[in-house]
Design an enzyme around this catalytic site. Structure first.
Site, short mmCIF file in Angstrom:
data_model
loop_
_atom_site.label_atom_id
_atom_site.label_comp_id
_atom_site.label_asym_id
_atom_site.label_seq_id
_atom_site.Cartn_x
_atom_site.Cartn_y
_atom_site.Cartn_z
N SER A 177 -0.96 -31.11 1.42
CA SER A 177 -1.70 -32.07 0.10
C SER A 177 -2.99 -31.17 0.21
CB SER A 177 -2.29 -33.13 0.75
OG SER A 177 -2.69 -33.31 1.66
N ASP A 181 -0.82 -42.74 12.47
CA ASP A 181 -2.57 -42.10 12.57
C ASP A 181 -3.47 -42.21 13.23
OD1 ASP A 181 -2.46 -39.48 13.25
OD2 ASP A 181 -2.38 -38.99 11.53
N ASP A 189 2.40 -20.31 -0.65
CA ASP A 189 0.84 -21.61 -1.46
C ASP A 189 1.82 -23.12 -0.26
OD1 ASP A 189 0.50 -23.40 -3.20
OD2 ASP A 189 2.19 -23.35 -4.60
N ASP A 211 -0.15 -26.18 -4.82
CA ASP A 211 -0.89 -26.34 -5.75
C ASP A 211 -1.50 -25.75 -6.71
OD1 ASP A 211 -2.79 -24.64 -3.81
OD2 ASP A 211 -3.80 -25.74 -4.02
N ASP A 253 -20.16 -25.46 19.25
CA ASP A 253 -20.81 -24.83 18.83
C ASP A 253 -19.80 -25.08 16.82
OD1 ASP A 253 -19.81 -22.93 18.35
OD2 ASP A 253 -21.60 -21.44 18.28
#
EC number: 2.7.11.17
Length: 527
Positions: free
Chosen positions: A24, A179, A421, A425, A503
């Site tokens: 997604s 989750d 892909d 999308d 960082d």
């Protein structure tokens, strides 16, 4: 919440990408002020629905899966939203259908709730199914904590209370999140008193109604013993995850730390954790008792979310208001930076095609060999032809191949495009394709690793962001991936070795050093 014949683009202006997952993509959406749909609504829409998050899932099935009202006919302009059933889609779409089914349950039995993400609308078109969700712009849980000037048990109990309230609501609706982790807890806005929302129900299940559709993958830090041993998952599994979050909130590190992934699994299965005196001496006994009850191996002995709502520490009555040791906050900052890096990587490799991608690419293009100058030209053509500099549509990809005078590859364009892909999308990251092609030339060794790294280091700064690291890992040659990379917790083990200075960025040397310390990668990549 309604679904009609309008297009998503008729109602919302879709803008920047907020996040990506294996299946997604989430973008920001702004409700248009001049569309007929809005004029037909009440006097004005609430401010909360003018700015939304639009989560696009790849299309479920081969036809419109959202049936319309019988009395509305084909030309009905507006009908009540319906959801696809499991029978209407193939087994391969089960994960995405599951999220929609769970969200329907939330809409019907939970929403609106101050601590659970709200679903406003659903659209479907050729690009996929679009969930119009409440926009949470206040940042992730740990990001907010580490940015605070003052941090105490009181602040920790406040956020835990909100998570518990959200869990109680979904558990009452027989929904198991499955989750629960810091990145799935977002603040609604940047305000100091903003509510904390539980989100991302892609792996969730409804007790006695749906079966969990995926196994374990990626991080096991928050996974319960019963999930790890493939036992029965219940709402008490979410309570274990809450215990892990609370332990980290009060110490700055996870409860189960081991030299390797196998040892960590065993520690979780045995519930083997400790309250180290140096770290925990300033933490209240009430907090430690609560953690111990949540991290109990036997699920039946863990408290429920409903029971925790009356817990004195969760209510803030027994939470200490003294400022925590600054070292705890520093550790939490370092842990948060590493966690975000790992989360990005794990989200990126969540796809059935990822680990075979370069291997499949080789089978498609055969012996076609790109020289280094051709790869650089390919990059330049992408930038020249693609409207979005980094992302290309299939038509744009075909134009690039034509411009590069690669007619032999044009028949395979759609299949190559489909390999990359990942979230369906309709666009691909051109850098991933470049990495794939460069991998054909150098399938092993440091040169291949550096080539892929440089593809993402577009500003030649010598480092790449956590999202780019995840994408690069996704595009690495098949031969560069360890055979056990799908084993629960394996990616955690690898990424713990990266970002040495915490960082949020990774240099090539950090990436290479991580490979050298991981024997399964060293034998293949650096031999």
């Amino acid at each position: 919440m309604e679904y009609g014949t309008r297009k998503l683009s008729d109602v919302y202006e879709v803008s920047e990408i907020l996040g990506r997952g294996g299946f997604s993509v989430v973008r920001k959406g702004t409700r248009k002020s001049n569309n007929d749909d809005e004029k037909s609504q009440s006097q004005s829409k609430s401010q909360s629905q003018s700015q939304v998050a639009i989560k696009t899932l790849r299309r479920l099935g081969t036809s419109n899966n959202l049936p319309r009202k019988k009395d509305g006919g084909e030309n009905s302009t507006e009908t009540m939203m319906k959801f696809p059933t499991m029978r209407q889609v193939s087994v391969s779409d089960a994960l995405l259908t599951n999220e929609i089914l769970v969200m329907r349950r939330i809409v019907e039995n939970v929403s609106p709730h101050p601590n659970v993400i709200d679903l406003y609308d659903v659209y479907e078109d050729t690009n996929g199914v679009h969930l119009v969700l409440e926009l949470c712009s206040g940042g992730e849980l740990f990001d907010r904590i580490v940015a605070q000037d003052k941090y105490s048990e009181t602040e920790a109990s406040t956020v835990v209370h909100q998570i518990v309230a959200g869990l109680e609501a979904i558990h009452r609706a027989n929904i198991i999140h499955r989750d629960l982790k810091p990145e799935n807890c977002l603040f609604l806005d940047v305000g100091k008193d903003s509510s904390l929302k539980i989100m991302d129900f892609g792996l969730s299940s409804v007790e006695e109604f749906t079966d969990p559709v995926v196994g374990l993958f990626g991080s096991i830090d928050y996974v319960s013993p019963e999930a790890l041993s493939q036992g029965k998952i219940t709402t008490k599994s979410d309570m274990w995850s809450l215990g892990v979050i609370l332990y980290i909130l009060l110490s700055g590190y996870p409860p189960f730390i081991a030299q390797n992934n196998r040892q960590k699994q065993q520690m979780i299965l045995n519930g083997n954790f400790s309250f180290y005196e140096k770290t925990w001496k300033g933490i209240s006994q009430s907090a430690k008792n609560l953690i111990s009850s949540l991290l109990t191996v036997d699920p039946a002995k863990r408290p429920s979310a409903q029971e925790l709502l009356s817990d004195p520490w969760v209510k803030g009555e027994k939470a200490k208001d003294d400022q925590m040791d600054p070292e705890i906050v520093s550790r939490l900052q370092r842990f948060n930076a590493r966690r975000k890096l790992r989360a990005a990587a794990i989200a990126s490799v969540w796809s059935s095609t990822i680990f075979l991608r370069t291997k499949k690419l080789k089978s498609l293009v055969g012996s076609y060999d790109l020289k280094e100058d051709e790869i650089e030209n390919l990059r330049m053509h992408f930038k020249k032809i693609c409207a979005d500099r980094d992302n290309a549509t299939l038509c744009e990809f075909e134009e690039v191949l034509k411009a590069m005078k690669m007619p032999s590859l044009i028949p395979f364009a759609a299949r190559i495009f489909d390999l990359f892909d990942n979230n369906r999308d309709g666009t691909v990251d051109m850098r991933e394709i470049l990495c794939g092609f460069s991998s054909l030339k150098n399938s092993k060794g440091e040169d291949a690793l550096r080539l892929c790294f440089q593809m993402y280091d577009t500003d030649r700064s010598g480092c790449i962001t956590k999202e780019e690291v995840a994408s690069m890992l996704r595009a690495l040659p098949y031969d560069c991936l360890p055979t056990d990379i799908t084993e629960p917790g394996k990616l955690d083990e690898i990424f713990d070795l990266m970002d040495a200075n915490s960082d949020g960025k990774v240099t090539f040397d950090e990436f290479k050093a991580a490979m050298q310390r991981d024997s399964s990668l060293q034998d293949v990549v650096l031999s």
